[in-house]
Design an enzyme around this catalytic site. Structure first.
Site, PDB file in Angstrom:
ATOM      1  N   HIS A  76      -4.969   1.419  -4.241  1.00  0.00           N
ATOM      2  CA  HIS A  76      -3.240   0.659  -4.297  1.00  0.00           C
ATOM      3  C   HIS A  76      -3.503  -0.775  -3.589  1.00  0.00           C
ATOM      4  O   HIS A  76      -4.009  -0.861  -2.136  1.00  0.00           O
ATOM      5  CB  HIS A  76      -2.789   1.345  -3.256  1.00  0.00           C
ATOM      6  CG  HIS A  76      -1.370   1.054  -3.595  1.00  0.00           C
ATOM      7  ND1 HIS A  76      -0.927   0.493  -4.381  1.00  0.00           N
ATOM      8  CD2 HIS A  76       0.031   1.136  -1.914  1.00  0.00           C
ATOM      9  CE1 HIS A  76       0.612   0.039  -3.658  1.00  0.00           C
ATOM     10  NE2 HIS A  76       0.463   0.475  -2.522  1.00  0.00           N
ATOM     11  N   GLU A  78      -2.234  -2.309  -2.586  1.00  0.00           N
ATOM     12  CA  GLU A  78      -0.880  -3.052  -0.811  1.00  0.00           C
ATOM     13  C   GLU A  78      -1.534  -3.526   0.014  1.00  0.00           C
ATOM     14  O   GLU A  78      -2.471  -2.974   0.262  1.00  0.00           O
ATOM     15  CB  GLU A  78       0.542  -2.424  -0.842  1.00  0.00           C
ATOM     16  CG  GLU A  78       2.094  -2.934  -0.827  1.00  0.00           C
ATOM     17  CD  GLU A  78       2.571  -1.691  -0.181  1.00  0.00           C
ATOM     18  OE1 GLU A  78       3.840  -1.849  -0.096  1.00  0.00           O
ATOM     19  OE2 GLU A  78       2.909  -0.626  -0.397  1.00  0.00           O
ATOM     20  N   HIS A 223      -1.501   6.645   5.689  1.00  0.00           N
ATOM     21  CA  HIS A 223      -0.743   6.599   6.657  1.00  0.00           C
ATOM     22  C   HIS A 223      -0.425   8.126   7.035  1.00  0.00           C
ATOM     23  O   HIS A 223      -0.134   8.875   6.118  1.00  0.00           O
ATOM     24  CB  HIS A 223       0.426   5.987   6.819  1.00  0.00           C
ATOM     25  CG  HIS A 223       1.014   5.088   5.177  1.00  0.00           C
ATOM     26  ND1 HIS A 223       0.454   3.433   6.427  1.00  0.00           N
ATOM     27  CD2 HIS A 223       1.027   4.646   4.872  1.00  0.00           C
ATOM     28  CE1 HIS A 223       0.287   2.655   5.881  1.00  0.00           C
ATOM     29  NE2 HIS A 223       1.624   3.205   4.774  1.00  0.00           N
TER      30      HIS A 223
END
Length: 407
Positions: A76, A78, A223
């Site tokens: 990803h 980001e 996370h």
């Protein structure tokens, strides 16, 4: 670094600040989990937030020769996950950057990396590291278009980046099995889903279908805690939330048309909404009684209003219907404006003003961007001339409207 499975190491960063994130403050902080696999070949899965890029690269360099890094997997793009990529790529010059096709140009622009460094993968592609094998599966819009997940076949570990994450900074416990009460993370896990994944819930079930076909012993997200027990419970929470929706949804499409193109748009939108399992009624307002239409608006779960443009104005009797909206009980009801146009197209914007003025939940591109990050959805939906040349845009708009009235 810390070993979490045979030759698999956590190499991330715990951020115990009050972290600004998606217009929120993460009171419990978060972590940026990166994972290093050391086999005959070496692969790094994701990096950390750009704020900690230098610290991350220096730390990784103290553990290994960065020239020996073969692959950098980017699930990803980001920056809280790819933030150290630019600095790392400049030192790990032999490493291929593995990602989906959608991610390549984003990463090239973000980190000034040459295209030759990239290795594009699709669902089902594999990379052998020696004894261990990485398998890739695209999971678009969870929560951006380029997202994928990586599966380590031999260790049965899923690396899903943002999916199945929690925003918690815990410097003592890396995984749920290390907690006194594993269920203590459930509230944070569910809140994360609602904030990050729920706006994209129509993409959750296809991801669940992929995940259920894999033999997963551990989920290592980017996370929060590593889920190393009861993984089916966490997958089930996502599935349960994604399945929540209204039953027997009724959508109403009202339109006028001059050359027939707005009528074509109405039919295309109708077909897409029928595919979503909705009850859909389309009405050419020139052939309907005002009171009948107003009654149907009241009972619909969501309404699409379509118009052509004639000399910057709304042709026909649709405006008479729009003027009555303020006197109906439509506040908060999902609505959207659409229409085909030739040389101008102002009428669709005028419809938008009426919907907003009546207190309807009128979809706008800016709202879609703020809630999902999807910048390729247009509301009001304005198509120049023949809508058959804009099928993709119309289908995407219909899907977003479907979400607005279903959930």
């Amino acid at each position: 670094m810390r070993e979490i499975a045979d030759k698999v190491y956590w190499a991330g960063k715990v951020d115990d600040r009050k972290v600004p994130f998606h217009r929120l403050i993460l009171e419990k902080g978060t972590s940026y989990n990166a994972y290093l696999i050391k086999d005959e070949k070496t692969a790094l899965i994701d990096t950390v937030d750009m704020l900690y890029g230098k610290e991350f690269v220096d730390g990784l360099g103290s553990e290994m020769d960065l020239l020996a890094l073969d692959y950098i997997i980017v699930n990803h793009t980001e920056p809280d996950h790819s933030g150290a990529l630019g600095a790392l790529a400049r030192k790990a010059t032999n490493a291929k950057i593995v990602c989906t096709a959608y991610a390549v140009y984003e990463l090239m622009e973000m980190y000034k990396i040459d295209k030759e460094r990239f290795m594009v993968v699709q669902t089902g592609d594999e990379i052998s590291l020696g004894e261990k094998t990485l398998v890739f599966h695209e999971t678009p819009f969870l929560h951006t278009e380029e997202t994928m997940v990586t599966y380590l076949k031999e260790e049965k570990i899923l690396f899903p980046c943002d999916i199945f994450s929690t925003h918690v900074a815990d410097k003592d416990a890396l995984s749920v099995s290390e907690l006194e009460n594993a269920d203590s993370i459930l509230e944070d896990f569910k809140v994360y889903y609602k904030l990050i994944m729920d706006p994209h819930r129509r993409y959750v079930l296809p991801m669940i279908d992929v995940v259920k076909k894999l033999d997963i012993k551990m989920i290592a997200p980017s996370h929060g805690y590593i889920l190393d027990q009861n993984v089916d419970k966490y997958i089930g929470i996502y599935e349960e939330n994604a399945l929540e929706s209204k039953e027997n949804v009724k959508a109403l499409i009202l339109f006028n048309t001059m050359s027939g193109n707005t009528k074509k748009m109405a039919r295309m939108l109708e077909n897409e909404l029928l595919e979503h399992g909705f009850e859909v009624e389309s009405i050419n307002t020139e052939k309907a009684e005002l009171e009948e239409v107003l009654t149907k608006i009241q009972y619909a779960d969501g309404v699409l209003f379509g118009t052509s443009t004639k000399y910057a104005d709304i042709p026909g009797n649709l405006e008479a219907i729009l003027k009555e909206l303020k006197d109906l009980e439509v506040e908060g009801k999902p609505a959207a404006a659409f229409g085909s146009y030739g040389w101008s197209g102002e009428a669709v914007e005028v419809v938008q003003d009426y919907l907003t003025g009546a207190g309807m939940k009128a979809l706008r591109s800016s709202d879609v961007i703020k809630s999902t990050g999807m910048a390729n959805i247009e509301f009001p939906l304005r198509i120049r001339f023949n809508p058959e040349n804009s099928t993709k845009e119309i289908k995407l708009a219909a899907s977003v409207f479907a979400d607005a009235i279903r959930f």
